[in-house]
Design a protein around this motif. Structure first.
Motif, short mmCIF file in Angstrom:
data_model
loop_
_atom_site.label_atom_id
_atom_site.label_comp_id
_atom_site.label_asym_id
_atom_site.label_seq_id
_atom_site.Cartn_x
_atom_site.Cartn_y
_atom_site.Cartn_z
N THR A 187 0.84 -1.19 0.00
CA THR A 187 0.00 0.00 0.00
C THR A 187 0.87 1.24 0.00
OG1 THR A 187 -1.77 -1.13 1.21
CG2 THR A 187 -1.79 1.28 1.22
N VAL A 188 0.60 2.14 -0.92
CA VAL A 188 1.35 3.39 -1.04
C VAL A 188 0.52 4.50 -0.42
CG1 VAL A 188 2.44 5.02 -2.61
CG2 VAL A 188 2.46 2.57 -3.14
N ALA A 189 1.12 5.22 0.53
CA ALA A 189 0.45 6.35 1.18
C ALA A 189 1.45 7.50 1.23
CB ALA A 189 -0.02 5.98 2.58
N GLY A 190 1.31 8.45 0.31
CA GLY A 190 2.30 9.52 0.22
C GLY A 190 3.62 8.96 -0.25
N THR A 191 4.67 9.16 0.56
CA THR A 191 5.98 8.59 0.25
C THR A 191 6.24 7.31 1.02
OG1 THR A 191 7.02 9.97 1.95
CG2 THR A 191 6.96 10.85 -0.30
N ASP A 192 5.27 6.89 1.83
CA ASP A 192 5.43 5.68 2.65
C ASP A 192 4.88 4.46 1.93
OD1 ASP A 192 6.56 7.14 4.72
OD2 ASP A 192 4.60 7.57 5.63
N VAL A 193 5.53 3.32 2.19
CA VAL A 193 5.09 2.05 1.63
C VAL A 193 4.96 1.05 2.78
CG1 VAL A 193 5.62 0.19 0.02
CG2 VAL A 193 6.34 2.52 -0.51
N SER A 194 3.84 0.34 2.84
CA SER A 194 3.67 -0.67 3.88
C SER A 194 2.99 -1.89 3.29
CB SER A 194 2.83 -0.12 5.04
OG SER A 194 1.52 0.21 4.60
N GLY A 195 3.20 -3.00 3.93
CA GLY A 195 2.57 -4.22 3.42
C GLY A 195 3.11 -5.46 4.07
N ASN A 196 2.84 -6.61 3.46
CA ASN A 196 3.33 -7.88 3.99
C ASN A 196 3.63 -8.83 2.86
OD1 ASN A 196 0.94 -9.79 3.53
ND2 ASN A 196 -0.04 -8.04 4.52
N THR A 197 4.47 -9.81 3.16
CA THR A 197 4.85 -10.83 2.18
C THR A 197 4.63 -12.20 2.79
OG1 THR A 197 6.52 -9.44 1.12
CG2 THR A 197 6.74 -11.81 0.82
N TYR A 198 4.07 -13.12 2.02
CA TYR A 198 4.02 -14.50 2.49
C TYR A 198 4.48 -15.43 1.37
CZ TYR A 198 -0.50 -15.08 0.06
OH TYR A 198 -1.49 -15.14 -0.89
N PHE A 199 5.02 -16.58 1.78
CA PHE A 199 5.55 -17.55 0.84
C PHE A 199 4.71 -18.82 0.88
CE2 PHE A 199 9.36 -15.36 -0.34
CZ PHE A 199 9.75 -14.64 0.77
N THR A 200 4.51 -19.42 -0.28
CA THR A 200 3.92 -20.75 -0.36
C THR A 200 4.86 -21.64 -1.16
OG1 THR A 200 2.67 -20.27 -2.39
CG2 THR A 200 1.57 -19.83 -0.28
N TYR A 201 4.79 -22.94 -0.90
CA TYR A 201 5.70 -23.90 -1.53
C TYR A 201 4.93 -24.89 -2.36
CZ TYR A 201 8.38 -21.81 2.21
OH TYR A 201 8.97 -20.90 3.05
N SER A 202 5.47 -25.24 -3.52
CA SER A 202 4.75 -26.07 -4.47
C SER A 202 4.68 -27.51 -4.00
CB SER A 202 5.44 -26.02 -5.84
OG SER A 202 6.59 -26.84 -5.83
N ALA A 203 3.77 -28.26 -4.65
CA ALA A 203 3.62 -29.69 -4.35
C ALA A 203 4.64 -30.53 -5.07
CB ALA A 203 2.22 -30.15 -4.73
N ALA A 204 5.48 -29.92 -5.91
CA ALA A 204 6.58 -30.62 -6.58
C ALA A 204 6.10 -31.83 -7.37
CB ALA A 204 7.65 -31.03 -5.58
N SER A 205 5.24 -31.58 -8.37
CA SER A 205 4.70 -32.67 -9.17
C SER A 205 5.78 -33.36 -10.01
CB SER A 205 3.61 -32.14 -10.11
OG SER A 205 4.12 -31.11 -10.95
N SER A 206 6.96 -32.74 -10.13
CA SER A 206 8.03 -33.33 -10.93
C SER A 206 8.90 -34.31 -10.16
CB SER A 206 8.93 -32.22 -11.49
OG SER A 206 9.53 -31.47 -10.44
N LEU A 207 8.56 -34.56 -8.87
CA LEU A 207 9.33 -35.51 -8.08
C LEU A 207 9.19 -36.91 -8.65
CD1 LEU A 207 8.55 -34.45 -4.41
CD2 LEU A 207 10.68 -34.17 -5.63
N PRO A 208 10.17 -37.81 -8.36
CA PRO A 208 10.05 -39.19 -8.81
C PRO A 208 8.74 -39.80 -8.35
CG PRO A 208 12.25 -38.77 -7.95
CD PRO A 208 11.43 -37.54 -7.66
N THR A 209 8.10 -40.61 -9.19
CA THR A 209 6.80 -41.19 -8.85
C THR A 209 6.87 -42.11 -7.65
OG1 THR A 209 7.22 -42.96 -10.44
CG2 THR A 209 5.98 -41.06 -11.22
N SER A 210 8.05 -42.58 -7.30
CA SER A 210 8.19 -43.47 -6.15
C SER A 210 8.28 -42.72 -4.84
CB SER A 210 9.46 -44.32 -6.30
OG SER A 210 10.61 -43.48 -6.37
N THR A 211 8.21 -41.42 -4.89
CA THR A 211 8.46 -40.63 -3.69
C THR A 211 7.20 -40.36 -2.89
OG1 THR A 211 10.27 -39.60 -4.91
CG2 THR A 211 9.69 -38.62 -2.82
N TYR A 212 6.42 -39.35 -3.25
CA TYR A 212 5.32 -38.96 -2.38
C TYR A 212 4.05 -38.64 -3.13
CZ TYR A 212 9.50 -38.28 0.27
OH TYR A 212 10.71 -38.48 0.84
#
Length: 273
Positions: A234-259
């Motif tokens: 969010t931009v308010a004047g010259t100030d910037v505020s906000g948040n960041t979050y990370f998500t991790y993929s299910a890794a469909s390219s993993l070997p089929t014997s894995t998970y």
């Protein structure tokens, strides 16, 4: 009409079947209180290169007292000569530990009696990626679980707003990410992104968005095949505020014997500038 001998024979067969069923039932009931399995809260973790990573491993027991005894734990890595870690007979046994993991691994020994055999891996490197097996044996049972560790580099961007331009700078990304900007209505906006890589192949990212409306909210999305970082700004004047979050993929390219299981983790980072 059945003869007397045939009746006796049929009766004996019936009794044998009944007694067999009773024996199986008694054994099942007697063993039901000692069932155990080894589980992990995250079988597809993504480690941030250079940082520590916890590989979770727990012995889940049914009908057992709180304190386990005779606990032995072995951590192995597929394709690796030697062990990652071993604890048995009440002490560490690292004689066969592979040199790659010397001084970089740790169990929480005080937690072993509760079935917690999670492994802390310090300073994760790309060579640490792969399939790990955690094996536990104890007075309450045992088993094993497979965990596939993936490695990436990711960092939350910092934001600056000058002369009508919103800039996002992130110092560590690997693999190389895609960057997308959008507004509050999720309309994709045209941004300009540049990358610089260091000798280790880690990318620094600078992305800018022009024609910013003050007091509006924007989203900057950085993502590769393993990690997605979503920043709400969010931009308010010259100030910037906000948040960041990370998500991790299910890794469909993993070997089929894995998970086949899927685990997604989320990390929130809040910033104000």
């Amino acid at each position: 009409m059945a003869t007397f001998g045939q009746i006796i024979f049929a009766s004996m067969i019936t009794l044998i079947v009944i007694f067999s069923a009773l024996i199986i039932l008694i054994l099942a009931l007697s063993l039901s209180g000692t069932l155990s399995e080894v589980i992990s809260t995250n079988t597809l973790p993504v480690a941030n290169l250079g940082e520590d990573q916890l590989l979770s491993c727990f012995l889940s027991t049914k009908g057992q007292p709180a304190g386990l005894t005779d606990v032995a734990v072995t951590w192995e890595k597929t394709g690796l000569t030697g062990l990652v870690y071993r604890y048995q007979n009440g002490a560490l046994d690292l004689a066969d530990q592979n040199s790659q993991f010397k001084g970089r691994t740790q169990l929480f020994l005080d937690a072993l009696t509760t079935g917690n055999a999670s492994l802390l891996l310090r300073g994760v490197a790309r060579s640490d990626e792969g399939e790990y097996t955690c094996s536990i044996s104890s007075s309450g049972g045992g088993g094993k679980v497979n965990i596939y560790l993936r490695t990436a580099a990711f960092s939350a961007p910092t934001f600056k707003f000058t002369n009508g331009t919103l800039a996002a700078e992130a110092s560590r990304w690997f693999p190389k990410p895609n960057v997308t900007w959008s507004n509050y209505d999720r309309l994709i906006l045209p941004g300009n992104t540049s990358f610089t890589s260091n000798s280790a192949g880690i990318f620094s990212v600078v992305s800018t968005l022009q024609s910013i409306n003050v007091s509006d909210t924007y989203t900057c999305r950085m993502e590769n095949d393993l990690v997605t970082g979503i920043s709400t700004v969010t931009v308010a004047g010259t100030d910037v505020s906000g948040n960041t979050y990370f998500t991790y993929s299910a890794a469909s390219s993993l070997p089929t014997s894995t998970y086949l299981s899927l685990t997604t983790s989320v990390l929130y980072i809040y910033y104000v500038t």
